[in-house]
Design a protein around this motif. Structure first.
Motif, PDB file in Angstrom:
ATOM      1  N   TYR B 121     -48.421 -58.107  58.676  1.00 37.62           N
ATOM      2  CA  TYR B 121     -48.799 -59.223  59.533  1.00 37.62           C
ATOM      3  C   TYR B 121     -49.603 -60.256  58.747  1.00 37.62           C
ATOM      4  O   TYR B 121     -49.429 -61.458  58.917  1.00 37.62           O
ATOM      5  N   ALA B 122     -50.473 -59.763  57.876  1.00 39.20           N
ATOM      6  CA  ALA B 122     -51.290 -60.679  57.068  1.00 39.20           C
ATOM      7  C   ALA B 122     -50.410 -61.498  56.129  1.00 39.20           C
ATOM      8  O   ALA B 122     -50.596 -62.709  55.982  1.00 39.20           O
ATOM      9  N   VAL B 123     -49.410 -60.841  55.517  1.00 37.16           N
ATOM     10  CA  VAL B 123     -48.498 -61.561  54.611  1.00 37.16           C
ATOM     11  C   VAL B 123     -47.747 -62.648  55.368  1.00 37.16           C
ATOM     12  O   VAL B 123     -47.646 -63.802  54.930  1.00 37.16           O
ATOM     13  N   LEU B 124     -47.232 -62.290  56.551  1.00 33.76           N
ATOM     14  CA  LEU B 124     -46.482 -63.273  57.350  1.00 33.76           C
ATOM     15  C   LEU B 124     -47.387 -64.433  57.758  1.00 33.76           C
ATOM     16  O   LEU B 124     -47.015 -65.604  57.616  1.00 33.76           O
ATOM     17  N   ALA B 125     -48.581 -64.099  58.241  1.00 30.45           N
ATOM     18  CA  ALA B 125     -49.496 -65.150  58.694  1.00 30.45           C
ATOM     19  C   ALA B 125     -49.885 -66.062  57.537  1.00 30.45           C
ATOM     20  O   ALA B 125     -49.908 -67.299  57.669  1.00 30.45           O
ATOM     21  N   LEU B 128     -46.894 -68.304  56.691  1.00 28.12           N
ATOM     22  CA  LEU B 128     -46.689 -69.369  57.677  1.00 28.12           C
ATOM     23  C   LEU B 128     -47.770 -70.439  57.523  1.00 28.12           C
ATOM     24  O   LEU B 128     -47.479 -71.642  57.560  1.00 28.12           O
ATOM     25  N   ALA B 129     -49.012 -69.993  57.317  1.00 28.01           N
ATOM     26  CA  ALA B 129     -50.103 -70.961  57.165  1.00 28.01           C
ATOM     27  C   ALA B 129     -49.905 -71.805  55.909  1.00 28.01           C
ATOM     28  O   ALA B 129     -50.066 -73.035  55.943  1.00 28.01           O
ATOM     29  N   ALA B 130     -49.503 -71.151  54.819  1.00 34.27           N
ATOM     30  CA  ALA B 130     -49.288 -71.885  53.569  1.00 34.27           C
ATOM     31  C   ALA B 130     -48.147 -72.890  53.726  1.00 34.27           C
ATOM     32  O   ALA B 130     -48.178 -73.989  53.174  1.00 34.27           O
ATOM     33  N   MET B 131     -47.145 -72.509  54.516  1.00 36.91           N
ATOM     34  CA  MET B 131     -46.009 -73.398  54.734  1.00 36.91           C
ATOM     35  C   MET B 131     -46.461 -74.640  55.508  1.00 36.91           C
ATOM     36  O   MET B 131     -46.067 -75.768  55.195  1.00 36.91           O
ATOM     37  N   LEU B 187     -44.281 -55.808  52.921  1.00 40.66           N
ATOM     38  CA  LEU B 187     -44.444 -57.225  52.623  1.00 40.66           C
ATOM     39  C   LEU B 187     -43.430 -58.156  53.283  1.00 40.66           C
ATOM     40  O   LEU B 187     -43.787 -59.240  53.731  1.00 40.66           O
ATOM     41  N   CYS B 188     -42.183 -57.778  53.347  1.00 38.57           N
ATOM     42  CA  CYS B 188     -41.109 -58.718  53.686  1.00 38.57           C
ATOM     43  C   CYS B 188     -41.380 -59.507  54.974  1.00 38.57           C
ATOM     44  O   CYS B 188     -41.455 -58.938  56.071  1.00 38.57           O
ATOM     45  N   PRO B 189     -41.543 -60.850  54.869  1.00 35.15           N
ATOM     46  CA  PRO B 189     -41.822 -61.653  56.063  1.00 35.15           C
ATOM     47  C   PRO B 189     -40.635 -61.744  57.015  1.00 35.15           C
ATOM     48  O   PRO B 189     -40.826 -61.887  58.229  1.00 35.15           O
ATOM     49  N   VAL B 190     -39.414 -61.647  56.469  1.00 34.90           N
ATOM     50  CA  VAL B 190     -38.224 -61.688  57.341  1.00 34.90           C
ATOM     51  C   VAL B 190     -38.257 -60.497  58.299  1.00 34.90           C
ATOM     52  O   VAL B 190     -38.103 -60.641  59.517  1.00 34.90           O
ATOM     53  N   GLY B 191     -38.494 -59.317  57.745  1.00 31.14           N
ATOM     54  CA  GLY B 191     -38.540 -58.105  58.558  1.00 31.14           C
ATOM     55  C   GLY B 191     -39.714 -58.102  59.524  1.00 31.14           C
ATOM     56  O   GLY B 191     -39.602 -57.618  60.649  1.00 31.14           O
ATOM     57  N   THR B 192     -40.848 -58.651  59.081  1.00 32.69           N
ATOM     58  CA  THR B 192     -42.014 -58.673  59.959  1.00 32.69           C
ATOM     59  C   THR B 192     -41.742 -59.503  61.204  1.00 32.69           C
ATOM     60  O   THR B 192     -42.066 -59.095  62.322  1.00 32.69           O
ATOM     61  N   LEU B 193     -41.124 -60.675  61.006  1.00 33.79           N
ATOM     62  CA  LEU B 193     -40.848 -61.510  62.170  1.00 33.79           C
ATOM     63  C   LEU B 193     -39.839 -60.826  63.089  1.00 33.79           C
ATOM     64  O   LEU B 193     -40.000 -60.829  64.317  1.00 33.79           O
ATOM     65  N   LEU B 194     -38.808 -60.197  62.512  1.00 38.36           N
ATOM     66  CA  LEU B 194     -37.839 -59.475  63.346  1.00 38.36           C
ATOM     67  C   LEU B 194     -38.548 -58.342  64.102  1.00 38.36           C
ATOM     68  O   LEU B 194     -38.228 -58.050  65.249  1.00 38.36           O
ATOM     69  N   GLY B 195     -39.521 -57.701  63.438  1.00 41.87           N
ATOM     70  CA  GLY B 195     -40.263 -56.616  64.081  1.00 41.87           C
ATOM     71  C   GLY B 195     -41.157 -57.099  65.216  1.00 41.87           C
ATOM     72  O   GLY B 195     -41.444 -56.356  66.150  1.00 41.87           O
ATOM     73  N   LEU B 196     -41.598 -58.366  65.114  1.00 39.01           N
ATOM     74  CA  LEU B 196     -42.424 -58.915  66.192  1.00 39.01           C
ATOM     75  C   LEU B 196     -41.597 -59.189  67.442  1.00 39.01           C
ATOM     76  O   LEU B 196     -42.126 -59.251  68.549  1.00 39.01           O
ATOM     77  N   LEU B 197     -40.295 -59.368  67.240  1.00 45.18           N
ATOM     78  CA  LEU B 197     -39.411 -59.658  68.367  1.00 45.18           C
ATOM     79  C   LEU B 197     -39.060 -58.333  69.053  1.00 45.18           C
ATOM     80  O   LEU B 197     -37.997 -57.767  68.844  1.00 45.18           O
TER      81      LEU B 197
END
Lengths: 159, 265
Positions: B121-125, B128-131, B187-197
């Motif tokens: 979650y920290a990696v994804l956040a 996203l913030a850096a983006m 780490l993978c942000p793609v998987g993290t977002l899919l996991g949040l869904l």
């Protein structure tokens, strides 16, 4: 940032293009002429992965297959007809152009997809670009026998 | 019936498609077009949800059709969980292969931190913030499946690859020698977002209520899990678990009338 790049037909202005393009590669895949290449790190970190056309090597033939496949709006789907395309504008360097130097040549005139519209011959049979009609496809730059090409495309963003 | 043969089949088809789609496009067949960033099949476009929100976050560019094309992948995640990761993602396939090789060679990895969702979650956040702050297309540069598929297409067309591919090399090296399955599991942000869904009815591996009677605590399920999860610990493994089904296949009581482990909605 490095010099301005030539983008595929329908590309929105450069800054917006970089924001919208998701670098999925669909336009490069669909291009039947292998004219759409993928930019590398040498073009810039933020540009890496985006589609570019290097007209001298392979120009755009205005087949109009790429705008409809773009999923992100980086290429405007409303650009359907070749006449609507504004990728850039051709410029003739009179110092290098054979006609302007006295040798007869009609390579760019003959090959222009908008024949006798975007490039016309003046009364002395020298090619002249009609900036209102020129799509910036780069076919003229590709076929120019002079080296380096006497006619080249200035991309939209740099016009 | 084992799940693995079906999953292996889909994984191989997915790898084959990465090669076939660009080649078919080159020969004029363009009904299927794209990469794991965004794939078009006939009239339907599927876009990775993380990639679909990138223009909005990084450049404040709104495109309804782009966001709409992420709905089917998001819907699949809501119903079936992270099956994209375990059944289709080429990075997961490579990582599984790498892990199998590392296990066979008995490579010692430096650390095996317990899988906790906090890091991902920290990696994804952070990403996203850096983006948002830099306007940089980080989702594109950090989507391993997108990179692998887009670079495969580029290799077939231009006989060259981009520096984006360095990330994949780093991931494989890290997974072989540093942390087991570090990318997919931590780490993978793609998987993290899919996991949040997900919601309470999203498909997951569940231990049966009467498992106290059927489970023999052989721990085969936990040993089978490449992601280091323990199915016997209960239904708390989303979003780490990507529903590959290896634990169900491994369960010694798999053939029993009442299976201790199964997928449930």
């Amino acid at each position: 940032m490095s010099k301005q790049l030539l983008r595929p037909p329908g590309a929105v202005p450069e800054a917006e293009f970089l924001g919208r393009c998701i670098r999925c590669g669909k336009c490069a895949q669909i291009c039947p002429h292998q004219a759409i290449r993928v930019a590398s790190l040498l073009d810039g970190l933020a540009i890496m992965g985006t589609p570019v056309i290097r007209a001298r090597q392979a120009p755009c033939y205005l087949c109009m297959k790429c705008p409809p496949v773009c999923p992100s709006g980086a290429l405007d789907k409303r650009v359907r007809k070749r006449e609507q395309v504004r990728m850039g504008v051709a410029r003739i360097d009179k110092k290098d152009c054979l006609n302007w130097q006295g040798t007869f040549c009609r390579s760019c005139y003959d090959h222009c997809p908008l024949f006798n519209e975007a490039i016309i011959m003046d009364s002395a049979l020298r090619p002249v670009v009609n900036k209102k009609k020129c799509t910036g496809c780069g076919v003229c730059e590709h076929v120019c026998p002079a080296d380096p090409a006497a006619i080249s495309i200035t991309p939209l963003g740099a016009v | 019936m084992k799940i693995a043969p079906f999953r292996r089949g889909v994984q191989l088809l997915s790898l084959a498609a990465m090669v076939a789609v660009p080649l078919l496009n080159r020969r004029g067949f363009s009904a299927v077009n794209g990469s794991f960033y965004s794939l078009t099949v006939g009239p339907v476009t599927f876009t990775d949800p993380l990639i679909a929100i990138q223009p909005l976050l990084a450049a404040l560019k709104f495109d309804l059709s782009l966001l709409g094309s992420a709905l089917i992948p998001a819907g699949i995640a809501l119903v079936l969980g992270r099956v994209f990761c375990s059944w289709f993602c080429p990075q997961n396939t490579l990582s599984e292969l790498g892990d199998a090789i590392a296990t066979r060679l008995d490579l010692k990895r430096l650390a095996t931190p317990p899988p906790k969702p906090l890091v991902r979650y920290a990696v994804l956040a952070f990403m996203l913030a850096a983006m948002v702050l830099t306007g940089f297309p980080l989702a594109t540069l950090l989507s391993a499946p997108g990179i692998i598929s887009a670079q495969t297409a580029r290799l077939l067309y231009e006989s060259s690859v981009g520096l984006e591919l360095a990330l994949i090399g780093l991931i494989l090296l890290a997974e072989l020698f540093v942390v087991r399955r570090v990318w997919c599991n931590h780490l993978c942000p793609v998987g993290t977002l899919l996991g949040l869904l997900r919601w309470k009815r999203t498909m997951r591996v569940v231990m049966a209520e009467d498992a106290v009677h059927t489970c023999i605590h052989c721990r085969e399920c936990a040993k089978a899990c490449q992601l280091g999860l323990n199915p016997m610990a209960g239904g708390l493994i989303i979003p780490q678990c990507h529903n590959c089904g290896a634990c169900i296949d491994a369960c010694e009581k798999m053939t029993a009338a009442r299976k201790p482990l199964s997928f449930r909605f």
